[in-house]
Design a protein around this motif. Structure first.
Motif, PDB file in Angstrom:
ATOM      1  N   TYR A  42      19.796  67.604  63.979  1.00 57.20           N
ATOM      2  CA  TYR A  42      20.916  67.617  63.448  1.00 57.20           C
ATOM      3  C   TYR A  42      21.576  67.927  62.105  1.00 57.20           C
ATOM      4  O   TYR A  42      22.285  68.122  61.415  1.00 57.20           O
ATOM      5  N   CYS A  43      20.307  68.602  61.143  1.00 56.15           N
ATOM      6  CA  CYS A  43      20.218  68.818  60.004  1.00 56.15           C
ATOM      7  C   CYS A  43      19.557  70.307  59.666  1.00 56.15           C
ATOM      8  O   CYS A  43      20.126  71.004  59.233  1.00 56.15           O
ATOM      9  N   MET A  44      18.326  70.211  60.037  1.00 52.87           N
ATOM     10  CA  MET A  44      17.419  71.296  59.545  1.00 52.87           C
ATOM     11  C   MET A  44      16.721  71.987  61.077  1.00 52.87           C
ATOM     12  O   MET A  44      15.612  71.718  60.933  1.00 52.87           O
ATOM     13  N   THR A  85      18.583  62.728  46.280  1.00 56.75           N
ATOM     14  CA  THR A  85      18.496  63.116  47.817  1.00 56.75           C
ATOM     15  C   THR A  85      17.907  64.344  47.999  1.00 56.75           C
ATOM     16  O   THR A  85      17.198  64.798  47.159  1.00 56.75           O
ATOM     17  N   GLY A  86      17.892  64.931  48.996  1.00 58.21           N
ATOM     18  CA  GLY A  86      17.597  66.180  49.374  1.00 58.21           C
ATOM     19  C   GLY A  86      18.063  66.975  50.674  1.00 58.21           C
ATOM     20  O   GLY A  86      19.347  66.541  51.021  1.00 58.21           O
ATOM     21  N   GLY A  87      17.392  67.854  51.053  1.00 60.40           N
ATOM     22  CA  GLY A  87      16.011  67.838  51.492  1.00 60.40           C
ATOM     23  C   GLY A  87      15.259  66.538  51.550  1.00 60.40           C
ATOM     24  O   GLY A  87      16.032  65.461  51.836  1.00 60.40           O
ATOM     25  N   GLU A  88      13.979  66.479  51.303  1.00 60.31           N
ATOM     26  CA  GLU A  88      13.631  65.069  51.164  1.00 60.31           C
ATOM     27  C   GLU A  88      13.021  64.873  49.578  1.00 60.31           C
ATOM     28  O   GLU A  88      11.951  65.711  49.477  1.00 60.31           O
ATOM     29  N   LEU A 113      18.180  56.209  46.080  1.00 59.28           N
ATOM     30  CA  LEU A 113      17.352  57.307  46.637  1.00 59.28           C
ATOM     31  C   LEU A 113      17.539  56.957  48.142  1.00 59.28           C
ATOM     32  O   LEU A 113      17.506  56.244  48.826  1.00 59.28           O
ATOM     33  N   THR A 114      17.825  58.443  48.845  1.00 58.62           N
ATOM     34  CA  THR A 114      17.846  58.388  50.358  1.00 58.62           C
ATOM     35  C   THR A 114      16.644  59.304  50.966  1.00 58.62           C
ATOM     36  O   THR A 114      16.409  60.363  50.453  1.00 58.62           O
ATOM     37  N   THR A 115      15.803  58.560  51.626  1.00 59.01           N
ATOM     38  CA  THR A 115      14.558  59.076  52.063  1.00 59.01           C
ATOM     39  C   THR A 115      14.152  59.057  53.474  1.00 59.01           C
ATOM     40  O   THR A 115      14.861  58.061  54.195  1.00 59.01           O
ATOM     41  N   ASN A 116      13.534  59.959  54.080  1.00 60.44           N
ATOM     42  CA  ASN A 116      12.950  59.676  55.786  1.00 60.44           C
ATOM     43  C   ASN A 116      11.994  58.982  55.607  1.00 60.44           C
ATOM     44  O   ASN A 116      11.393  58.494  56.555  1.00 60.44           O
ATOM     45  N   GLY A 117      11.238  58.356  54.590  1.00 58.31           N
ATOM     46  CA  GLY A 117      10.425  57.394  54.504  1.00 58.31           C
ATOM     47  C   GLY A 117       9.062  57.750  54.573  1.00 58.31           C
ATOM     48  O   GLY A 117       8.068  57.161  54.512  1.00 58.31           O
ATOM     49  N   VAL A 138      16.659  54.183  53.750  1.00 59.01           N
ATOM     50  CA  VAL A 138      15.682  55.038  54.746  1.00 59.01           C
ATOM     51  C   VAL A 138      16.290  55.407  55.812  1.00 59.01           C
ATOM     52  O   VAL A 138      17.005  54.793  56.556  1.00 59.01           O
ATOM     53  N   SER A 139      16.063  56.825  56.317  1.00 60.38           N
ATOM     54  CA  SER A 139      16.860  57.197  57.693  1.00 60.38           C
ATOM     55  C   SER A 139      15.818  56.905  58.847  1.00 60.38           C
ATOM     56  O   SER A 139      14.782  57.081  58.681  1.00 60.38           O
ATOM     57  N   LEU A 140      16.580  56.450  59.750  1.00 63.39           N
ATOM     58  CA  LEU A 140      15.739  56.146  61.094  1.00 63.39           C
ATOM     59  C   LEU A 140      16.391  56.191  62.421  1.00 63.39           C
ATOM     60  O   LEU A 140      17.677  55.376  62.258  1.00 63.39           O
ATOM     61  N   VAL A 178      19.346  51.191  56.238  1.00 63.70           N
ATOM     62  CA  VAL A 178      18.773  52.036  57.153  1.00 63.70           C
ATOM     63  C   VAL A 178      19.900  52.910  57.929  1.00 63.70           C
ATOM     64  O   VAL A 178      20.802  52.435  58.364  1.00 63.70           O
ATOM     65  N   ASN A 179      19.656  54.271  57.759  1.00 64.29           N
ATOM     66  CA  ASN A 179      20.792  55.059  58.452  1.00 64.29           C
ATOM     67  C   ASN A 179      20.319  55.559  59.665  1.00 64.29           C
ATOM     68  O   ASN A 179      19.375  56.374  59.632  1.00 64.29           O
ATOM     69  N   MET A 180      21.184  55.593  60.466  1.00 67.05           N
ATOM     70  CA  MET A 180      21.020  56.120  61.830  1.00 67.05           C
ATOM     71  C   MET A 180      21.997  56.925  62.308  1.00 67.05           C
ATOM     72  O   MET A 180      23.056  56.699  62.363  1.00 67.05           O
ATOM     73  N   THR A 216      24.524  75.535  61.124  1.00 68.87           N
ATOM     74  CA  THR A 216      23.311  75.471  61.939  1.00 68.87           C
ATOM     75  C   THR A 216      23.028  74.543  62.688  1.00 68.87           C
ATOM     76  O   THR A 216      22.121  74.356  63.706  1.00 68.87           O
ATOM     77  N   ASN A 217      23.846  73.381  62.754  1.00 67.06           N
ATOM     78  CA  ASN A 217      23.251  72.077  63.516  1.00 67.06           C
ATOM     79  C   ASN A 217      24.206  72.130  65.033  1.00 67.06           C
ATOM     80  O   ASN A 217      24.012  71.202  65.663  1.00 67.06           O
ATOM     81  N   GLY A 218      24.839  73.329  65.313  1.00 66.12           N
ATOM     82  CA  GLY A 218      25.516  73.080  66.742  1.00 66.12           C
ATOM     83  C   GLY A 218      26.457  71.938  66.979  1.00 66.12           C
ATOM     84  O   GLY A 218      26.586  71.577  68.025  1.00 66.12           O
TER      85      GLY A 218
HETATM   86  N1  SAM Z   1      15.598  63.602  53.618  1.00 69.89           N
HETATM   87  C1  SAM Z   1      16.235  62.304  53.383  1.00 69.89           C
HETATM   88  C2  SAM Z   1      16.642  61.504  54.357  1.00 69.89           C
HETATM   89  O1  SAM Z   1      16.116  62.099  55.516  1.00 69.89           O
HETATM   90  O2  SAM Z   1      17.279  60.606  54.406  1.00 69.89           O
HETATM   91  C3  SAM Z   1      17.848  62.737  52.595  1.00 69.89           C
HETATM   92  C4  SAM Z   1      18.392  63.831  52.674  1.00 69.89           C
HETATM   93  S1  SAM Z   1      19.573  63.476  54.257  1.00 69.89           S
HETATM   94  C5  SAM Z   1      20.092  65.040  54.304  1.00 69.89           C
HETATM   95  C6  SAM Z   1      20.406  62.257  53.866  1.00 69.89           C
HETATM   96  C7  SAM Z   1      21.173  61.435  55.148  1.00 69.89           C
HETATM   97  O3  SAM Z   1      21.988  62.581  55.856  1.00 69.89           O
HETATM   98  C8  SAM Z   1      20.349  61.258  56.174  1.00 69.89           C
HETATM   99  O4  SAM Z   1      20.413  59.819  56.248  1.00 69.89           O
HETATM  100  C9  SAM Z   1      20.517  62.051  57.238  1.00 69.89           C
HETATM  101  O5  SAM Z   1      20.113  61.430  58.414  1.00 69.89           O
HETATM  102  C10 SAM Z   1      21.788  62.513  57.275  1.00 69.89           C
HETATM  103  N2  SAM Z   1      22.497  63.380  57.884  1.00 69.89           N
HETATM  104  C11 SAM Z   1      21.884  64.933  57.967  1.00 69.89           C
HETATM  105  N3  SAM Z   1      22.575  65.607  58.659  1.00 69.89           N
HETATM  106  C12 SAM Z   1      23.438  64.969  59.033  1.00 69.89           C
HETATM  107  C13 SAM Z   1      24.818  65.064  60.068  1.00 69.89           C
HETATM  108  N4  SAM Z   1      24.827  66.513  60.699  1.00 69.89           N
HETATM  109  N5  SAM Z   1      25.602  64.262  60.353  1.00 69.89           N
HETATM  110  C14 SAM Z   1      25.221  62.891  59.820  1.00 69.89           C
HETATM  111  N6  SAM Z   1      24.288  62.494  58.788  1.00 69.89           N
HETATM  112  C15 SAM Z   1      23.815  63.584  58.731  1.00 69.89           C
END
Ligand code: SAM
Length: 352
Positions: A42-44, A85-88, A113-117, A138-140, A178-180, A216-218
């Protein structure tokens, strides 16, 4: 331009801007890199961010010194909270040094800070805490490996992210959020399992509606699981009740389990947009300022920095941009003509 109240101390002579809808600037999200070691669908998505993808060259990234200078100037204009944040963000080397450099910034009361952990070892968590990081998210997206590996696009196992969450808790970050991201047909079958796992754990699980960031995430509306549906499903298993926001403009709606097992949140940016309370500015890794996650155009502050602009000139530029801000994309989204694509920046570039 509209103007708000004046601040004491270092920020005494600077008038803090509010935008055309009366919104002040309070938060700055700083993307420290556009690179990520995950390829979340949903992101990259890996089909579009493959080996040949051109990431930003190192020289175009803001240096830590440049980030700190900009953060100080944003703080003069009313920003109190920073999120890396980022990217990671943990792929940027020595990120804890940046945290330590940002921590003493006058006016900044919170750094998160937001991270994928994936790179959050016990030592890293401790060094971030020691450097002055206040909070970690932390995203999970799932607890079963098959679902999570498919969603993160690189086959990364759930267990390693759960370890990262434990490292954050052990380092003294409390609570850990924790972000889902919930996407219909991908991981919506995991909602109750995630809730059950994080109940009473010291973590606040937040369910995020799948958003149409970037191009790009359709994204399709039918893939969004409305926050109301998530709440209903959880309430049916473990009754929940509403908790008032911590502060005006908080992104997540807060709920708590009636039986005392803690709190959850929902980020309903698609079905219940919250643009009118948005106080967030966003800085890309190369120093482009955006006033909306869904923006197409930003203002390059790095070039201003590198051309030798003094603080007053940069503050004036930022204040002018914020003062002219009128975006409220999520509120207008539903009025867009379906099928007409609008150019937007990618989430991996601007950060979440
Ligand atoms: N790489 C880090 C991470 O995974 O948390 C930080 C960057 S990431 C872009 C930040 C947050 O955005 C994550 O929790 C991710 O799941 C969320 N995210 C990315 N694309 C998204 C989308 N299309 N809709 C909702 N949340 C999204």
């Amino acid at each position: 331009m509209h103007y708000a109240r004046r601040m004491p101390d270092d920020r005494a002579r600077v008038v803090q801007p509010v935008d055309t809808l009366g919104r002040p600037m309070r938060d700055l999200r700083i993307s420290v890199t556009d690179r990520c070691n995950f390829r979340c669908t949903y992101c990259m998505p890996k089909e579009l961010f493959g080996a040949d993808h051109a990431f930003l060259p190192r020289a175009s990234l803001l240096t830590f010194e440049e980030i700190v200078r900009l953060a100080r100037l944003f703080a003069r204009l009313g920003v109190t909270k920073l999120r890396l944040t980022g990217g990671e963000p943990l792929v940027r080397r020595n990120i804890e040094r940046l945290v330590a450099m940002l921590a003493p910034t006058p006016g900044i009361t919170d750094i998160s800070l937001t991270t994928n952990g994936s790179l959050l070892s016990a030592a890293k968590a401790l060094s971030l805490k020691d450097a002055g990081l206040g909070r970690i998210t932390v995203s999970l997206d799932a607890l079963d490996d098959a679902t999570f590996k498919a969603m993160n696009g690189v086959g990364f196992p759930v267990g390693r992210v759960l370890e990262a969450i434990d490292h954050a808790l052990a380092a003294g970050f409390a609570p850990v959020k924790v972000n889902m991201v919930v996407k219909r047909g991908a991981n919506d079958h995991c909602i109750e399992q995630m809730a059950e796992h994080f109940r009473g754990s010291g973590c606040i699980l937040r369910f995020i509606e799948f958003m149409d960031v970037g191009t790009t995430n359709g994204w399709r509306m039918q893939d969004v699981v409305p926050a109301a549906e998530v709440l209903q499903r959880i309430h049916a298993r473990w009754p929940i009740e509403r908790v008032p926001p911590n502060y005006p403009g908080e992104v997540a709606n807060r709920w708590r389990y009636v039986d005392g097992a803690g709190e959850i949140g929902v980020i309903a940016s698609v079905t219940q947009p919250f643009c009118r309370d948005c106080t967030r500015a966003r800085l890309s890794a190369e120093g482009v300022l955006y006033t909306c996650l869904f923006a197409a155009l930003g203002a390059n502050l790095r070039d201003l920095l590198r051309a030798g602009a003094d603080d007053a000139a940069i503050v004036g530029r930022i204040a002018g941009i914020w003062g002219g801000r009128r975006d409220r994309y999520s509120e207008l989204r539903s009025r867009q003509t379906p099928g007409v694509a609008r150019k937007k920046i990618e989430m991996s570039y601007i950060g979440g």
